[in-house]
Design a protein around this motif. Structure first.
Motif, PDB file in Angstrom:
ATOM      1  N   ASP A 146      13.739 -14.053 -11.207  1.00  7.36           N
ATOM      2  CA  ASP A 146      12.483 -14.664 -10.726  1.00  7.36           C
ATOM      3  C   ASP A 146      12.236 -14.324  -9.260  1.00  7.36           C
ATOM      4  N   THR A 147      13.289 -14.381  -8.473  1.00 11.37           N
ATOM      5  CA  THR A 147      13.158 -14.060  -7.050  1.00 11.37           C
ATOM      6  C   THR A 147      12.757 -12.605  -6.844  1.00 11.37           C
ATOM      7  N   LEU A 148      13.395 -11.712  -7.604  1.00  9.88           N
ATOM      8  CA  LEU A 148      13.097 -10.282  -7.473  1.00  9.88           C
ATOM      9  C   LEU A 148      11.665  -9.973  -7.917  1.00  9.88           C
ATOM     10  N   ARG A 149      11.235 -10.609  -8.985  1.00  8.67           N
ATOM     11  CA  ARG A 149       9.875 -10.363  -9.464  1.00  8.67           C
ATOM     12  C   ARG A 149       8.845 -10.871  -8.445  1.00  8.67           C
ATOM     13  N   SER A 150       9.148 -12.012  -7.834  1.00  9.20           N
ATOM     14  CA  SER A 150       8.248 -12.537  -6.805  1.00  9.20           C
ATOM     15  C   SER A 150       8.197 -11.592  -5.620  1.00  9.20           C
ATOM     16  N   ARG A 151       9.354 -11.067  -5.268  1.00  5.35           N
ATOM     17  CA  ARG A 151       9.417 -10.144  -4.140  1.00  5.35           C
ATOM     18  C   ARG A 151       8.686  -8.837  -4.437  1.00  5.35           C
ATOM     19  N   SER A 152       8.773  -8.393  -5.702  1.00  6.57           N
ATOM     20  CA  SER A 152       8.155  -7.112  -6.056  1.00  6.57           C
ATOM     21  C   SER A 152       6.636  -7.171  -5.931  1.00  6.57           C
ATOM     22  N   GLY A 153       6.071  -8.406  -6.026  1.00  4.15           N
ATOM     23  CA  GLY A 153       4.626  -8.521  -5.867  1.00  4.15           C
ATOM     24  C   GLY A 153       4.195  -8.193  -4.455  1.00  4.15           C
ATOM     25  N   ASP A 154       5.073  -8.527  -3.492  1.00  8.05           N
ATOM     26  CA  ASP A 154       4.767  -8.232  -2.094  1.00  8.05           C
ATOM     27  C   ASP A 154       5.299  -6.864  -1.676  1.00  8.05           C
ATOM     28  N   ASP A 155       6.402  -6.466  -2.293  1.00  4.02           N
ATOM     29  CA  ASP A 155       7.037  -5.205  -1.896  1.00  4.02           C
ATOM     30  C   ASP A 155       7.560  -4.489  -3.136  1.00  4.02           C
ATOM     31  N   SER A 157       8.913  -1.930  -4.045  1.00 11.73           N
ATOM     32  CA  SER A 157       9.673  -0.730  -3.670  1.00 11.73           C
ATOM     33  C   SER A 157      10.555  -0.283  -4.832  1.00 11.73           C
ATOM     34  N   PRO A 158      10.977   0.976  -4.848  1.00 12.08           N
ATOM     35  CA  PRO A 158      11.869   1.473  -5.911  1.00 12.08           C
ATOM     36  C   PRO A 158      13.167   0.672  -5.992  1.00 12.08           C
ATOM     37  N   ASP A 159      13.700   0.246  -4.855  1.00 12.75           N
ATOM     38  CA  ASP A 159      14.949  -0.519  -4.865  1.00 12.75           C
ATOM     39  C   ASP A 159      14.766  -1.866  -5.556  1.00 12.75           C
ATOM     40  N   THR A 160      13.647  -2.512  -5.277  1.00  9.90           N
ATOM     41  CA  THR A 160      13.386  -3.808  -5.902  1.00  9.90           C
ATOM     42  C   THR A 160      13.196  -3.657  -7.409  1.00  9.90           C
ATOM     43  N   LEU A 161      12.440  -2.632  -7.804  1.00 12.06           N
ATOM     44  CA  LEU A 161      12.217  -2.390  -9.231  1.00 12.06           C
ATOM     45  C   LEU A 161      13.530  -2.042  -9.939  1.00 12.06           C
ATOM     46  N   ALA A 163      16.495  -3.077  -9.026  1.00 14.46           N
ATOM     47  CA  ALA A 163      17.265  -4.321  -9.107  1.00 14.46           C
ATOM     48  C   ALA A 163      16.777  -5.187 -10.260  1.00 14.46           C
ATOM     49  N   ILE A 164      15.461  -5.226 -10.442  1.00 11.94           N
ATOM     50  CA  ILE A 164      14.892  -5.992 -11.562  1.00 11.94           C
ATOM     51  C   ILE A 164      15.387  -5.436 -12.891  1.00 11.94           C
ATOM     52  N   THR A 165      15.370  -4.130 -13.031  1.00 14.02           N
ATOM     53  CA  THR A 165      15.837  -3.492 -14.268  1.00 14.02           C
ATOM     54  C   THR A 165      17.300  -3.817 -14.528  1.00 14.02           C
ATOM     55  N   SER A 166      18.117  -3.782 -13.479  1.00 11.31           N
ATOM     56  CA  SER A 166      19.547  -4.069 -13.626  1.00 11.31           C
ATOM     57  C   SER A 166      19.776  -5.497 -14.100  1.00 11.31           C
ATOM     58  N   VAL A 167      19.081  -6.441 -13.485  1.00 10.77           N
ATOM     59  CA  VAL A 167      19.252  -7.852 -13.862  1.00 10.77           C
ATOM     60  C   VAL A 167      18.762  -8.084 -15.291  1.00 10.77           C
ATOM     61  N   GLU A 168      17.662  -7.450 -15.655  1.00  6.66           N
ATOM     62  CA  GLU A 168      17.139  -7.586 -17.020  1.00  6.66           C
ATOM     63  C   GLU A 168      18.145  -7.076 -18.040  1.00  6.66           C
TER      64      GLU A 168
END
Length: 239
Positions: A146-155, A157-161, A163-168
């Motif tokens: 949830d935190t990463l998805r919220s962050r991805s809305g503002d940023d 970035s490839p690193d954030t995306l 990280a989201i894939t890894s957690v999923e």
């Protein structure tokens, strides 16, 4: 395999009619030569012969030490129930007079012990799956996602995306393991129900109201089911 079953085997018969006879005679003669009374010398020789025959007998199967309290729930309760059923069957058999029927029932109970060993292996594997799930921490992973998805809305970035894939993917793994654990527990409960039924039927076999051969086949079928469940779990990749 009990002592009696281990005795009546080709391996033991071969040991009885072997060089061990000469060994026993030789020991008896040697003891007599040293001045021991003849009966004592014979007893020592006979004891030597018997000891070597016993050593040559096939050993009984090694059974694992089942300790339900080493497991978490629901595995602990399932193994306690299985052990209780096994003890109840042995109690029923103890009430049967010595003879062919009791020998058959003892052999069936020994086979059922194999099933309990398989159930123990399954329960331990299920407990391992639950440990893996707990270590993955699904609740923490969901919060992190949830935190990463919220962050991805503002940023975004490839690193954030990434990280989201890894957690999923970690959450998907946890869900697969959770489903497998639940399915395994359900399977063990089903075999426990079948085990209780078989233990109850032992009373009918005892008084001649049920066929021993059919009963033995039904016990074999239960053991085969548990073996198959164990094998399937061994092929499960926790990662």
């Amino acid at each position: 395999m009990g002592v009696r079953d281990r005795f009546f085997t080709p391996q033991t018969a071969k040991a009885i009619m072997s060089w061990r006879i000469a060994l026993g005679v030789g020991v008896a003669v040697a003891m007599a030569v040293t001045g021991l009374p003849l009966l004592v010398a014979i007893a020592i020789g006979l004891g030597t012969y018997i000891a070597f025959v016993l050593v040559a007998m096939p050993s009984g199967p090694t059974r694992p030490d089942i300790d339900p309290f080493a497991l978490s729930e629901p595995w602990r309760q399932l193994m306690q129930q299985a052990q209780g059923s096994g003890r109840k069957l042995r109690t029923t058999i103890d009430g049967v007079d010595d003879g062919p029927l009791k020998q058959q029932l003892v052999a069936i109970a020994d086979q059922l012990d194999r099933g309990l060993a398989e159930a123990w292996a399954v329960a331990k594997r299920g407990d391992d799956l639950d440990d893996t799930i707990r270590n993955l921490g699904p609740t923490s992973l969901r919060s992190k996602l949830d935190t990463l998805r919220s962050r991805s809305g503002d940023d975004p970035s490839p690193d954030t995306l990434a990280a989201i894939t890894s957690v999923e993917q970690q959450l998907e793994t946890a869900e697969r393991l959770k489903q497998r654990s639940a399915e395994t527990a359900d399977s063990l409960r089903a075999t426990q129900t079948r085990l209780d039924e078989l233990v109850a039927r032992a009373s009918e076999v005892r008084v001649g109201m049920a066929d021993t051969d059919t009963y033995a086949r039904d016990v074999d079928d239960l053991v085969i089911r548990l073996e198959a469940l164990h094998q399937a779990l061994e092929e499960t990749n926790p990662g």
